[in-house]
Design a protein around this motif. Sequence first.
Motif, PDB file in Angstrom:
ATOM      1  N   SER A   1       8.670 -15.790   3.358  1.00  0.00           N
ATOM      2  CA  SER A   1       7.866 -14.619   3.038  1.00  0.00           C
ATOM      3  C   SER A   1       8.473 -13.450   3.802  1.00  0.00           C
ATOM      4  O   SER A   1       8.971 -13.629   4.922  1.00  0.00           O
ATOM      5  CB  SER A   1       6.416 -14.834   3.440  1.00  0.00           C
ATOM      6  N   CYS A   2       8.446 -12.284   3.222  1.00  0.00           N
ATOM      7  CA  CYS A   2       9.249 -11.187   3.752  1.00  0.00           C
ATOM      8  C   CYS A   2       8.428  -9.953   4.087  1.00  0.00           C
ATOM      9  O   CYS A   2       7.384  -9.697   3.484  1.00  0.00           O
ATOM     10  CB  CYS A   2      10.317 -10.785   2.729  1.00  0.00           C
ATOM     11  N   THR A   3       8.946  -9.201   5.037  1.00  0.00           N
ATOM     12  CA  THR A   3       8.522  -7.826   5.246  1.00  0.00           C
ATOM     13  C   THR A   3       9.555  -6.935   4.557  1.00  0.00           C
ATOM     14  O   THR A   3      10.762  -7.134   4.731  1.00  0.00           O
ATOM     15  CB  THR A   3       8.448  -7.489   6.738  1.00  0.00           C
ATOM     16  N   VAL A   4       9.097  -5.989   3.772  1.00  0.00           N
ATOM     17  CA  VAL A   4       9.997  -5.132   3.003  1.00  0.00           C
ATOM     18  C   VAL A   4       9.739  -3.679   3.404  1.00  0.00           C
ATOM     19  O   VAL A   4       8.595  -3.214   3.347  1.00  0.00           O
ATOM     20  CB  VAL A   4       9.794  -5.310   1.485  1.00  0.00           C
ATOM     21  N   PHE A   5      10.825  -2.992   3.823  1.00  0.00           N
ATOM     22  CA  PHE A   5      10.725  -1.600   4.255  1.00  0.00           C
ATOM     23  C   PHE A   5      11.273  -0.693   3.154  1.00  0.00           C
ATOM     24  O   PHE A   5      12.307  -0.982   2.534  1.00  0.00           O
ATOM     25  CB  PHE A   5      11.520  -1.387   5.541  1.00  0.00           C
ATOM     26  N   TYR A   6      10.569   0.402   2.914  1.00  0.00           N
ATOM     27  CA  TYR A   6      10.965   1.391   1.908  1.00  0.00           C
ATOM     28  C   TYR A   6      11.209   2.717   2.629  1.00  0.00           C
ATOM     29  O   TYR A   6      10.259   3.357   3.102  1.00  0.00           O
ATOM     30  CB  TYR A   6       9.880   1.539   0.842  1.00  0.00           C
ATOM     31  N   ASP A   7      12.477   3.095   2.732  1.00  0.00           N
ATOM     32  CA  ASP A   7      12.855   4.306   3.457  1.00  0.00           C
ATOM     33  C   ASP A   7      13.518   5.285   2.498  1.00  0.00           C
ATOM     34  O   ASP A   7      14.682   5.114   2.089  1.00  0.00           O
ATOM     35  CB  ASP A   7      13.829   3.970   4.596  1.00  0.00           C
TER      36      ASP A   7
END
Length: 716
Positions: free
Chosen positions: A528-534
Amino acid sequence: MATGIRAEAEDFGHTVAAVLDARWGNATAAPHGDLAGVWQAAVEHGWFELASERALDFLIAAVRALGVRACPLPLVDGYVAGLLLGADVSRRIASGQVRPVVAVTGTVDTDTVHHCEAAPWATHVLLLHPATGRVRLAPIAQVEPTPGLAVPSWSRVTVAAPEAEMRVEPAVVEDALAVWTLGLAVRALAAAERSHELAVAHATTREQFGRVIGGFGAVQQRTAACHIDVAASNALVADAVGHGLAGSGEWTLAAALAVRHISDVVTSIMFGAQHTLGAVGFFEEHEAAWLFRRVHADVVRLRAVSRYALRVSRALVERGRSLPSFHLGEAAERFRAEVRALLAEHRTVDEHGREEYDREGLRAAMAERGLFSLGWPEELGGRRAGVAERAVLNEEMKYACGPVDRAMSATMLLGHSILRHGTPQQQAEFLPLIRRGELRFCLGYSEPEAGSDLASLRTRAVRDGDHWVINGQKVWTTRAHTASHVWLAVRTDPDAVPRHAGITIFLVPMDTPGITVQQHTALSGEVSCTVFYDNVRVPDSMRVGEVNGGWRVITDALAAERVVMGGVAATLLRQLDDLLGYLRADPQRLLGAEDSAARDRLEGLAARLQATRALVLEATRAMAEGKASDLAAPMAGVLGGELAEDFGQGVLELLGPEAALGAEVPGVPGHGVFERALRTSPMFVIGGGTNDIQRAIIARGLGLPREERAVRAKGR
């Protein structure tokens, strides 16, 4: 197979209720009610003639009316006597000449019966000895009241020499006991349900600390939990009655499962109602006080007699039975056979006895048959199908341990939303991928501060010409590391009121610059992932639905997830069948005697699973009928999630340390599925909106107000 109680039987129940209202009253009549007059009215209205027609649903409808009013008319006893004795005695029962009560005994020649109900108004006792099949109809010689919990009180009864005596086959005994125990269970359930209804009404009007008590979270949680138990029990009763009316070979097991579930939950329902009613239900001359006596008195007798009836564990283990099936209609069941045949074509068994699937071959075959596009318009490559067929497909794939789980999730969670809200270009690009089972997506909903409260999400999308610039963070994103696209919920209007009005959905390629994926290993073992949107720039063409209209898109996706919910029950059914396969090899060593704690544990789990499946069936039917506000789906979700955790623990209790070993160890029970199932089980409680949130939704569906703190927070 017909399921449940016919409309004519419901009408009969209303007629019985009207007679009881005139001749008995409500539950407060228990200490002084005219049971003799009620018995005579029952004779006059033909209530004791039901056995001759095998009108089981009419009987159950009448028993519900009795339970609501705490009236102990032994109508079920007369019905059972009519099943066991000849036509002449049955006519005498119908005419009121013989007024029997049933006593199930383990002593062959006893002439004394304890804890006998309604004996002062009866003329005979029907003594049933299950071990030998011996049945005796004996006149009552002496009645000695034994006051206590039950009102009217039980009695100690001495009988004279029998007027009639016979031996019946074991199957006849099993059938009679199934009717008798189901009737007693339904009467207790009806009493508890009446108390629950009174408690719900009280919670919507009673004020404490300056507000209605139904707005307190604790009251909402308790009320919803009781309502789930009531609904699940009623669903099991309806299923058992359906099997009984159809003459199904699964009738006695279906009845045993209903009885077991009711006996497990009915006193908790009653206590829950008392706690909500508070001092009003305790100190005042309230219906609930007399219903409390009725519920507990019935349950203690039920548990004493149930040991003579068909044991769920014996049926499942020694007799090799499965949980009774549920039917979604002829078309759906034909489709089920098609799906099972397709699975069998692509299934193999390895050298350790573990099932394996040719996943790519199965995916291609399903795509060819249109199984990933059920219910879509034919011009878009769809296959004509209803909600029932979609539910069947999901159940069968989950029972097969999810060989094409990702493709199934795409069609259920994305396909129908794109059909409703996607642009022609989006439909042309994504629907063929979904139809072929090739769309590798992940779900971008949850955030550090917005799990179940999706309306509070903070990831922002700001318009910049024909593009949007997205900044934020998503968490617990399963399969993000292998996904081609993310179904992403973002906030496009931070000032929108209500909060959910400012959300928009995008379908974004995961290789878009500015997206960073950080992998984690979940308790279940999956990634399961943490997803960053920059500063992720996406064209407006990736937007699905209207700007600030994402809540409607999400709602459509979640509506499809109500079908997915049935997969939890199917997954647990597979685990139960795997467990039973292991237990059947040596039941005495693994489960022990008939009254062992291990058997009791197994039976409780099996009954709760059947109750979950019954609610799933109701939810599916509600969806098919367009009842979007029906509570069956969240109730099934709550029941299934909590059962998953308890089931995982229960298997380890039954099988010991061996069940805690992984799939890598040869010869492990269930090939290692049980330990992983336990690790996965919390997700069924917290995923898709925690059970606490679901119970709050159920409470509001019952008419309770929103919790005041939540309302104040919303207004800030």
